[in-house]
Design an enzyme around this catalytic site. Structure first.
Site, PDB file in Angstrom:
ATOM      1  N   GLU A 206     -30.083 -35.821  -9.842  1.00 55.15           N
ATOM      2  CA  GLU A 206     -29.583 -37.121  -9.320  1.00 55.15           C
ATOM      3  C   GLU A 206     -29.759 -37.133  -7.768  1.00 55.15           C
ATOM      4  OE1 GLU A 206     -29.907 -39.724 -10.686  1.00 55.15           O
ATOM      5  OE2 GLU A 206     -28.523 -41.392  -9.427  1.00 55.15           O
ATOM      6  N   ASP A 207     -29.030 -36.075  -7.217  1.00 58.88           N
ATOM      7  CA  ASP A 207     -28.824 -36.006  -5.914  1.00 58.88           C
ATOM      8  C   ASP A 207     -29.500 -35.165  -4.954  1.00 58.88           C
ATOM      9  OD1 ASP A 207     -26.612 -37.682  -6.692  1.00 58.88           O
ATOM     10  OD2 ASP A 207     -25.183 -36.060  -6.690  1.00 58.88           O
TER      11      ASP A 207
END
Ligand code: MN
Length: 731
Positions: free
Chosen positions: A75-76
């Site tokens: 996600e990051d």
């Protein structure tokens, strides 16, 4: 927490853990997150390591720990799922993917969108509960560091989401400690003033009664050891959030709220649980209504324990939980406590833990509006219930097994009473259909419609049953009343007396009835004969020699003879008086009286009909020209003038019988059934009465809507070349 600490922790409970994989994941995540920082200013990487550390408390396996370390990289950071799969294998990749999907919805502020994504979340969880465990640990760490988030709106949203979704999820899988911590932090964020005042008050009480908790622990320990029970006793204050929730529910102020201490007694066996309970109840006053036995009846999440409330001197209410060590582990660690048994043998127990997830899924699969999900998540805590919606989106909670009729009565008793049908998710469905989670139910009502007694057989709510019963009783009484009055009137006319309530009144007392109405009712029920009423009203009729008896008899005969033309049968003549006054619509009779359609003549709507009352068996409907009626000629008071409440063909079907003679040739039977089918008739029964070389003679029972329908079929059959004769069967 450092790399080696994490590995050591995992190794301490799982010596066979894949040390190498954990180390690789640690380094992988460290590199991926690089110089990213958290809101607190800490390196971002500290977060996944803390999450992994939290999960070691639950003795989770290598793949879960690895997933925790990697849970934010997709996600990051630029890392892809493919890379994770290459390095850590498909199982870790799948778990990380599951957690990633959950994380994505945290970036959405719109409630509906969030709900839609949560659907995916639950799907992911259902594949593997470890996804949920990682997610809960992730959320717990994020809550612990929530204070660093600068945007107050965002803090509130995260806190609300935690209370709405994650705390209940944690509770549901039995992670009590996680639930409590999530709630405490979220509560402090959502209601800072309430939180502060409860904490302050707790602080005050603590300063006053610090010794009290210790003292009670000491007392309990001593009592247990005197009773020969080896027990571990601990005491704690309840959490601010649980106190606040009770304050809200009970509308009590904090000052009044004395029950803020809870004690736990952990013993070695189930038998000792009950003995310990006996000791506690013997020593203190028991608070009524507080005893709960979750050992004999565990909660749906598998929680087992004894709970009781007692009053200890000086007048302090406390709560005591008594359980075994094993029960305690399940209570504290929930589904994770079973994790170590997962391999093989204890799948059944785990299956029970998962069941709620599956039913939650069921709702989500069927909910038309994803927004509904938030309601579900909180409410689906009760598996013995189903959650349905009105077309406007109002939630109706019903017990499992409930039907549209229960739904209708839950909405409003008027809706229930006038219910004639139901659409479930837009489709018309039978009223006996069992509702499922997420069903949208639209009740179709008709003015003046009344409950059907048959509903009683399938409704499950007390409310519906009570209304239906009440209605049946009321309606039955009305029906018996009408029937009784008409029977008495008939019996009076036989004696040449003009019927009226006034002439019957004198019979009430001798027949030991409270009122005239009651009298009619018992006559209608058949408990007292109509003629007995006449004799009670006119005792002189009992005398064997009655001068005036001749006249009524003559009149009766004359009237019967006059009616012969109309009815076609002399014996049935007594019923051929003007029908209007005593007319009892058949449909109106149904709620009160059992109705049978005579098997001899198979009456259909459109036929002229006669009812025959049989005590205790209700009314049998015959066609007016049925031969069977002759056998009732001696008891004309049993005849009831009935008519169809009938305005054109309806959906309700009736059975008519025809006699058919067809040629015994190829295709003759097929032709016959074709003709019937083409005219929407349904063959209910077919009996070959006579079979010759050249013809068949058959009795066919047909489901038709009315006499006109049957006549059409008869006409069509007569027009068919292979059919010789067709007639309506009369017996
Ligand atoms: Mn995270």
């Amino acid at each position: 927490m450092r790399q080696f600490e994490l590995v050591e922790k995992v190794k301490s409970y799982d010596p066979k853990a894949d040390e190498d994989a954990i180390n690789r994941a640690y380094v992988f995540a460290l590199k991926a997150h690089g110089s990213q920082t958290r809101a607190s200013g800490d390196p971002y990487f500290s977060h996944p390591v803390e999450v992994a550390g939290l999960l070691t408390r639950y003795r989770l396996d290598t793949n879960t720990i690895v997933t925790a370390l990697l849970h934010d990289v997709v996600e990051d950071t630029p890392v892809t799922l493919d890379e994770i799969e290459k390095v850590f294998g498909p199982q870790v990749a799948r778990l990380v993917d599951g957690v990633t999907k959950l994380s994505r919805l945290e970036h959405l502020s719109d409630r509906a969108k969030q709900a839609e994504n949560f659907r995916k979340l639950v799907l992911a969880m259902s594949e593997d509960i470890r996804v949920l465990l990682v997610k809960l640990a992730d959320r717990l760490h994020n809550m612990r560091t929530l204070k660093h988030v600068r945007d107050p709106e965002k803090r509130r949203r995260i806190a609300a989401e935690t209370l709405d979704i994650y705390a209940p999820l944690a509770e549901r899988i039995g992670m009590e400690e996680v639930k409590q911590e999530l709630e405490t932090i979220a509560f402090a964020e959502m209601h800072p003033d309430a939180y502060q005042s409860i904490v302050a008050r707790l602080g005050f009480l603590r300063s006053q009664g610090e010794t009290l908790i210790e003292q009670i622990i000491g007392d309990l320990k001593r009592m247990m050891s005197e009773g020969g029970i080896k027990a571990e006793v601990s005491g704690r204050e309840k959490t601010p959030y649980s106190i606040w929730r009770k304050m809200r529910a009970k509308d009590a102020s904090f000052e009044q709220f004395s029950d803020i201490m809870a004690f736990r007694v952990i013993v070695e066996s189930v038998e000792e649980c009950y003995r310990a309970l006996g000791i506690v109840h013997g020593a203190f006053h028991v608070v009524p209504g507080r005893f709960k036995d979750y050992i004999s009846t565990p909660k749906p999440n598998g929680y087992r324990s004894l709970h009781t409330g007692v009053i200890v001197p000086p007048n302090q209410r406390i709560e005591i939980q008594i359980r075994t060590r094993e029960m305690h582990n399940v209570a504290e660690y929930g589904v994770a406590a079973h994790w170590s048994y997962k391999q093989g043998e204890d799948a059944g127990r785990e299956g029970r833990q998962y069941r709620w997830l599956r039913s939650l899924l069921e709702i989500l699969e069927q909910a038309a509006d994803p927004q509904e999900f938030l309601e579900h998540t909180r409410l689906e805590m009760f598996q013995d219930q189903v959650f349905c919606f009105t077309p406007k989106g109002d939630l109706i909670t019903l017990p499992r097994g409930a039907t549209p009729v229960d739904f209708a009565y839950a909405v409003h008793s008027q809706v229930g009473d006038s219910c004639v049908g139901a659409k479930i998710n837009g489709r018309i469905m039978p009223l006996r259909t069992q509702l499922r989670n997420g069903d949208q139910v639209e009740i179709i009502t008709a003015k003046g419609h009344t409950p059907s007694p048959t509903w009683e057989r399938f409704v499950v709510t007390g409310r519906a049953r009570a209304r239906i019963r009440r209605f049946i009783n009321l309606k039955q009484r009305e029906q018996f009343l009408d029937l009784g009055r008409s029977m008495v009137a008939k019996a009076l006319r036989q004696e040449g007396v003009d019927p009226s309530d006034k002439v019957v009144e004198p019979a009430v007392k001798p027949l030991k009835q409270a009122s005239l109405e009651d009298l009619y009712v018992v006559v209608g029920k058949g408990d007292i004969g109509a003629r007995d009423v006449v004799l009670a009203a006119f005792p002189e009729l009992k005398a064997p020699s009655r001068a005036h008896a001749v006249a009524p008899l003559t009149r009766l005969r004359r009237r019967a003879a006059a009616a012969t033309d109309g009815a076609g049968s002399g014996e049935a003549g007594a019923r051929a008086e003007p029908a209007a006054r005593n007319a009892l619509p058949i449909r109106g009779l149904i709620p009160g009286m059992a109705i049978h359609f005579a098997g001899c003549c198979h009456p259909l709507p459109g036929d002229r009909i006669i009812g025959i009352v049989t005590t205790g068996k209700g009314v049998t409907i015959h066609t007016a020209d049925c031969q069977t009626l002759e056998s009732f000629a001696a008891t004309p008071e049993r005849f009831v003038d009935v008519d169809w409440e009938y305005d054109g063909p309806g959906r309700q079907s009736h059975v008519g019988r025809i006699h058919v003679v067809t040629a015994n040739e190829q295709g003759a039977l097929a032709n016959l059934t074709n003709v019937i089918a083409k005219h929407d008739g349904n063959i209910n029964n077919l009996k070959i009465i006579n079979r010759q070389a050249d013809f068949f003679e058959m009795a066919i029972d047909l489901e038709v809507s009315d006499l006109g329908h049957l006549s059409n079929i008869i006409a069509a059959l007569r027009a068919s070349p292979s059919v010789t004769t067709v007639e309506r069967a009369r017996s």
